[in-house]
Design a protein around this motif. Structure first.
Motif, short mmCIF file in Angstrom:
data_model
loop_
_atom_site.label_atom_id
_atom_site.label_comp_id
_atom_site.label_asym_id
_atom_site.label_seq_id
_atom_site.Cartn_x
_atom_site.Cartn_y
_atom_site.Cartn_z
N TRP A 122 0.83 -1.20 0.00
CA TRP A 122 0.00 0.00 0.00
C TRP A 122 0.87 1.25 0.00
O TRP A 122 0.63 2.18 -0.75
CB TRP A 122 -0.92 0.00 1.23
N PHE A 123 1.89 1.28 0.88
CA PHE A 123 2.74 2.45 0.99
C PHE A 123 3.45 2.76 -0.32
O PHE A 123 3.53 3.91 -0.73
CB PHE A 123 3.77 2.27 2.11
N LEU A 124 3.94 1.72 -0.98
CA LEU A 124 4.67 1.93 -2.24
C LEU A 124 3.76 2.39 -3.37
O LEU A 124 4.16 3.18 -4.22
CB LEU A 124 5.40 0.64 -2.63
N VAL A 125 2.53 1.89 -3.41
CA VAL A 125 1.64 2.18 -4.52
C VAL A 125 0.77 3.41 -4.27
O VAL A 125 0.64 4.27 -5.13
CB VAL A 125 0.74 0.95 -4.83
N ALA A 126 0.18 3.52 -3.08
CA ALA A 126 -0.76 4.61 -2.84
C ALA A 126 -0.46 5.40 -1.58
O ALA A 126 -0.74 6.59 -1.52
CB ALA A 126 -2.18 4.05 -2.74
#
Length: 141
Positions: free
Chosen positions: A9-13
């Protein structure tokens, strides 16, 4: 599993959402009137960065009338648009099986973005402890 979901989640959004809410919080905190709204933007930033394993809870009696006024102003000027954006992203993510957990995280974020005053973010464990009956032990009787 939560760690893997949070990292993905952190890397994508999460990082872009965190940076956006954090920048908005800084801008809002530049004025005294905007300070309470900046604090709410920081709350959104932290939840947007790492949502899995955390829940949003409404604290009974937290804020009262000021919280209601803050939520009304937030709703009119930003909340409705932020919530719609998170809901649309959540619906799109839920179209795929892999995206369902991320879509659910977007929906939780939409709820917080709609009316953030009077709400707090807890870990799942803290939330469970809140709902467990407390056991009182009296020694020496």
């Amino acid at each position: 599993m939560r760690l893997i979901l949070n990292v993905l989640w952190f890397l994508v959004a999460g990082l872009p959402l965190f940076l956006g809410y954090f920048a908005a919080g800084i801008v809002l905190c530049l004025t005294i009137v905007g300070l309470p709204f900046g604090v709410q933007a920081f709350k959104l930033a932290l939840f947007a960065a790492w949502p899995f394993g955390r829940v949003v809870v409404t604290v009974p009696g937290d804020g009262g009338a000021l919280s209601a006024v803050g939520n009304l102003l937030w709703l009119v000027f930003a909340g409705i648009w932020l919530a719609i954006g998170h809901l649309l992203a959540g619906l799109i993510l839920c179209l795929t099986i892999i995206g369902i957990p991320f879509g659910i995280a977007c929906m939780k974020l939409a709820g917080l973005a709609l009316t953030p005053f009077g709400k707090t973010i807890l870990s799942v464990e803290e939330e469970r402890r809140m709902h467990q009956p407390h056991q009182v032990v009296v020694s020496g009787l």
